[in-house]
Design an enzyme around this catalytic site. Structure first.
Site, PDB file in Angstrom:
ATOM      1  N   LYS A 293     -35.496 -25.089  38.792  1.00 17.29           N
ATOM      2  CA  LYS A 293     -35.979 -26.212  37.986  1.00 17.29           C
ATOM      3  C   LYS A 293     -36.263 -27.421  38.876  1.00 17.29           C
ATOM      4  CE  LYS A 293     -33.193 -25.151  33.858  1.00 17.29           C
ATOM      5  NZ  LYS A 293     -34.298 -24.965  32.899  1.00 17.29           N
TER       6      LYS A 293
ATOM      7  N   ARG B 275     -32.210 -15.253  27.419  1.00 16.58           N
ATOM      8  CA  ARG B 275     -32.516 -14.045  26.633  1.00 16.58           C
ATOM      9  C   ARG B 275     -31.903 -12.791  27.244  1.00 16.58           C
ATOM     10  NH1 ARG B 275     -38.772 -15.234  27.433  1.00 16.58           N
ATOM     11  NH2 ARG B 275     -37.808 -17.309  27.335  1.00 16.58           N
TER      12      ARG B 275
END
Length: 504
Positions: A281, A355
């Protein structure tokens, strides 16, 4: 520590340091809301000119303090704006504002609208949560609590205070607010102090505290460490956690009351810190990533409340915990992971890690044969783009989604239905080397893609996915009953979903 009591006393004659009343916006100007009739009578004809002189409008979030000069038994009157209607949502927010508006008052009487059990709940939850403060890391540590300006006593005034349904609402509101506050505490804890093993230990400690003593609710807990996860074949959790020195965990909670007619499974994303992994990030996006375990914290605390309320439903809760870090052992874009149960997944974006850990936990949950599954996760930035930072997205099986949205409305949490278009099925099956693609770098509909991916692991069981990426963490100032930092969103919604389920 603040003590809360419910009374049916006259607010004009209640002796506290301050009395709080609501003000609503009307076509004729600001007017006192329900619950403040006696205060209005005490001021008589002077009240309307006084409100006009002070510029009181009654808009939501407005506060005005008035020295009573003997007109009331309390020396200070605090007017709090409700907006145009005094429904539970407005009252909860106004109570939160009120909690922050009276500094250094030893005692406060709250005379906001409380003419129904729902409103009593709103006042109580709002005031408790609006006054929340995370002080564990301030100078003085735990002693900081004793230096807080929080009042020693808060009296919630309601004409129904002697009725059982009102007192029950009052007591249960304190349970829910306590669970939301505990969720906020976990979310606000620095990530170096809440690694996956530390988070698992914290859940173990909280479970022991909940279940100790005669008559305490029975909640069983099992913690699966990295060795157990390897034996089970939980490739998603292990893959995400491989880059960290702090090994992953899977925590399982079980509440199984006698006579349970329904079985609810809860799954919560527990990424204790998300650097993005090798798909790293930007630096500015990392500061709030300690909140990536907010879904896990929410389902754990919701489980505790359901058990404490004695709701006659079975609850199986699964919390995958991992830290998504960068190292020579970190999972790489292009790697293929085998999820618990055998499905293979090609990883293309290591910053879409949630996920992967949820996939393992969802398959584990399906094996318990629940009637329905709810998962709560800070899953996608796409959902924040779609709905903003105060609204959660809900996707999944239509009946379950509808019931979750109804529960959110009762809980006073903003959630919105989102679709899982058929086209997403083709996208998640686009990998040329594995069963599923974890991510496809298409700019549009990423939150919907993630939901479609999770659906693959639900075995056709009715299911709803709550993407709380936006409202899980408040990076701005306080508003309503929401304070800066972790918000505890979804705890109350899950509890109200369970209440409704138990009533069927």
């Amino acid at each position: 520590m603040t003590t809360y009591t419910l009374r049916s006393a006259n607010p004009a004659k209640t002796r506290c340091d301050a009395v709080v009343v609501g003000v609503v916006q009307t076509a004729k100007g600001a007017e006192l809301a329900e619950g403040a009739d006696e205060v209005g009578k005490a001021y008589g004809r002077k009240l309307r000119p006084l409100l006009a002189t002070l510029g009181v409008t009654g808009k939501a979030g407005e506060t005005v303090k008035i020295p009573t000069s003997g007109t009331l038994a309390s020396p200070l009157l605090v007017l709090v704006g409700l907006g145009k209607k005094a429904d539970p949502v407005a009252v909860r927010r106004a109570a939160g504002v009120a909690a922050r508006s009276v500094g250094n008052a030893a005692s406060v009487a709250v005379a906001l609208p409380a003419g129904s059990p729902e409103l009593v709940r709103a006042v109580t939850e709002g005031h408790l949560l609006g006054g929340y403060a995370f002080t564990a890391y301030k100078s003085g540590g735990a002693k900081q609590e004793s230096k807080s300006s929080a009042p020693g006593e808060v009296v919630v005034l309601s004409e129904g205070a002697r009725r059982k349904d009102f007192t029950t609402a009052f007591e249960e509101a304190q349970l829910v607010a306590g669970a939301v506050a505990a969720t906020r505490d976990w979310v606000n804890t620095p990530p170096g102090d809440l690694t996956p093993p530390a988070f698992a230990d914290a859940v173990v400690a909280a479970t022991k505290e909940l279940t100790k003593g005669r008559g305490a609710p029975k909640v069983a807990i099992t913690v699966h460490d990295e060795k157990a996860l390897a034996e089970l074949g939980c490739g998603g959790i292990l893959g995400v956690g491989a880059g960290s020195d702090a090994p992953p965990r899977l925590v399982e909670l079980s509440y199984s009351p006698k006579g349970a007619q329904h079985h609810l499974a809860l799954v919560g994303k527990g990424i204790t810190f998300d650097s993005g992994g090798l798909t790293i990030k930007p630096a500015a996006s990392m500061h709030e990533m300690k909140s990536d375990m907010a879904g896990a914290a929410a389902v754990v605390q919701a489980t505790y409340v359901i058990a404490a309320l004695g709701l006659p439903i079975r609850v199986s809760t699964f919390v995958p915990m991992a830290e998504n870090m960068v190292s020579g052992n970190a999972v790489r874009p292009g790697d293929v992971l085998t999820i618990y149960g055998g499905t293979t997944v090609e990883v293309t974006n290591t910053d879409a890690e949630g996920r992967l850990v949820l996939a393992d936990a969802l398959v584990w949950a399906t094996e318990q044969k629940p009637d329905m599954i709810l998962d709560v996760a800070t899953l996608t930035g796409h959902m924040v783009v779609a709905l903003g930072d105060k609204v959660a997205g809900v996707m999944g099986s239509s009946p379950i989604v509808d019931d979750v949205l109804a529960a959110a409305a009762v809980a006073g949490e903003e959630m919105w239905p989102m679709p899982i278009p058929e086209g997403m099925t083709e996208r998640i099956h686009s990998s040329k080397i594995a069963d599923l693609a974890q991510h496809d770098w298409v700019r549009w509909g990423g939150g919907l893609f993630a939901a479609a991916f999770l659906r693959e692991f639900t075995a056709g069981i009715p299911w709803a996915h709550l993407d709380i990426a936006g409202p899980s963490f408040n990076s701005g100032g306080a508003f309503g009953h929401v304070t800066p930092g972790g918000t505890g969103v979804a705890v109350a919604t899950v509890v109200d979903y369970a209440r409704a389920l138990a009533a069927k």
